[in-house]
Design an enzyme around this catalytic site. Structure first.
Site, short mmCIF file in Angstrom:
data_model
loop_
_atom_site.label_atom_id
_atom_site.label_comp_id
_atom_site.label_asym_id
_atom_site.label_seq_id
_atom_site.Cartn_x
_atom_site.Cartn_y
_atom_site.Cartn_z
N ASP A 9 0.85 -1.18 0.00
CA ASP A 9 0.00 0.00 0.00
C ASP A 9 0.89 1.23 0.00
OD1 ASP A 9 -2.24 1.54 0.06
OD2 ASP A 9 -2.86 1.00 2.09
N ASP A 103 -3.31 2.40 -5.75
CA ASP A 103 -2.12 2.39 -4.90
C ASP A 103 -2.05 1.22 -3.95
OD1 ASP A 103 -4.33 3.38 -3.50
OD2 ASP A 103 -3.06 4.43 -2.07
N GLU A 104 -2.81 0.17 -4.20
CA GLU A 104 -2.90 -0.91 -3.23
C GLU A 104 -3.18 -2.22 -3.94
OE1 GLU A 104 -5.71 -1.92 0.69
OE2 GLU A 104 -6.29 -0.36 -0.74
#
Length: 414
Positions: A9, A103-104
């Site tokens: 993350d 983003d993860e």
């Protein structure tokens, strides 16, 4: 052989990109967000979080908490570009990558250890590459399940990593609050706390039968999670998308069909372009309208034939708009496509109109790919600014999607 799952993350992703690209923002309290009266916080740098500012908070509230914060408008195209580089790094290690957002992601690296070493070494390698190649911080959790890997990465923030060996799982979870368990929302947490069950260890120590009496089917499931044995979900590298859409919140409320039509037109064209890029067609068009008092109205229609043509979507959405009372002011409109299926089927042999539309869309897509989405747009859309690269990038961010549970898009929060 025990599974090895990573949860990676990015830390305050949007804000970190802004601080990377503008040295003047480094070390400063930065809020990435929209309109100061109507927008929400898309991202908050760690420097501004100490004032209580959090993602998804109304901008007006955030600026009361941190009046000295530097507000930066979102640049979705920059976030998408960084995300694509990050996910390329993930995929260089394993094909089993399940993106959750820009983003993860979850990564199953069980079979990758022969090439890259232990799960800890792989996480270190990934984070080092992201730092070296993108100058961005990332946190990682390494465990034998998704749940524990996610909790571990959360606890490792910012810019750290946490390793939880299988035999340490129960001990790792025990002191954490029950709200950390997936499936425990505010109501369930309240019920558990009323029974004196404040930590995951408290739940693990309770008889699962009594938890079943207390919570029904959820009880034994939560007990299994608390003991580290209830999450065997695989990392799924690809999921079928359930819907695809585009929406806009207006800077000022609009009123009347004439004012709303260009926005609906632009949204339909964006949806059509995204359908073609994904190789999908739709049979169902949904119009979403949010009134000035936040009342939400949705209407849907089923098309005679599946399509990826934005103009067809526009005509369907406009017919839905015409059926709505327009005496009240509107703060948001959106168009979405549902009941998606794979496109590419043959067009009717004698339908010359459909053939021309398909060829026209192919040409327009090539122009947009080369010169940007604003290169050629209808006259009524030209003045709206919907053809910008940032707007096009929203489709990957999820800000321009709604009712798309397949990818679970969210506002950046880590």
């Amino acid at each position: 052989m025990s599974r090895v799952v990573l949860h990676v993350d990015m830390d305050a992703f949007y804000a970190s990109v802004e601080q990377r690209d503008d040295p003047r923002l480094r070390g400063r309290p930065v809020i990435v967000g929209g309109h100061p009266r109507r927008g929400v916080v898309c991202a908050a740098s760690y420097e501004v979080r100490r004032f209580g500012v959090r993602s998804a908070m109304p901008m007006a509230r955030a600026l009361v908490l941190a009046p000295s914060a530097i507000v930066v408008a979102p640049r979705f195209s920059a976030y998408v570009e960084a995300s694509e580089q990050i996910h390329a790094i993930f995929e260089s290690v394993t094909p089993l990558v399940e993106p959750l957002s820009l983003d993860e992601a979850f990564l199953d690296v069980t079979a990758s250890r022969g090439l890259f070493g232990t799960g800890e070494a792989i996480a270190t390698h990934i984070r080092a590459r992201i730092a070296a190649e993108l100058s961005l911080p990332a946190s990682a959790g390494v465990a034998s399940s998704k749940l524990v890997a996610k909790i571990a990465s959360d606890l490792a923030k910012p810019n750290g990593q946490r390793i939880v060996a299988p035999e340490e799982t129960t001990q790792f979870l025990a002191p954490l609050p029950v709200s950390r368990l997936w499936g425990v929302g505010p109501k369930t947490e309240e019920i558990l706390r009323a029974q004196g069950l404040h930590t995951i260890g408290d739940v693990a120590a309770r008889d699962p039968v009594s938890l079943g009496v207390l919570l029904g089917k959820l009880g034994p499931h939560i007990h299994a999670l608390a003991t580290g044995h209830g999450d065997d979900r695989p990392v799924v590298p690809d999921r079928e998308q359930k819907s695809l859409g585009a929406e806009d919140t207006f800077e000022e409320d609009l009123q009347g069909i004439a004012a709303l039509t260009p926005h609906v037109h632009a949204q339909a064209l964006r949806v059509g372009r995204r359908l073609r890029r994904a190789g999908l067609v739709t049979r169902v068009v949904v119009l979403k309208v949010k009134l000035s008092d936040h009342t939400l109205v949705t209407r849907r229609t089923t098309l005679d034939e599946p399509t990826d043509d934005g103009q067809v979507l526009h005509r369907a959405a406009l017919a839905l708009l015409d059926g709505l009372p327009m005496s009240r002011r509107v703060r948001l409109t959106g168009v979405s496509a549902h009941e998606l299926s794979r496109g590419g089927g043959q067009l009717p042999l004698f339908d010359q109109g459909a053939q021309r539309s398909k060829r026209l869309n192919q040409v327009l897509d090539r122009i947009a790919d080369r010169f940007g989405p604003a290169a050629v747009v209808p006259a009524d859309v030209a003045g709206l600014g919907h053809g910008s690269a940032d707007d096009e990038a929203r489709r990957k961010v999820g800000a321009a999607q709604f009712d798309a549970p397949s990818r679970l898009p969210r506002r950046e929060r880590g």
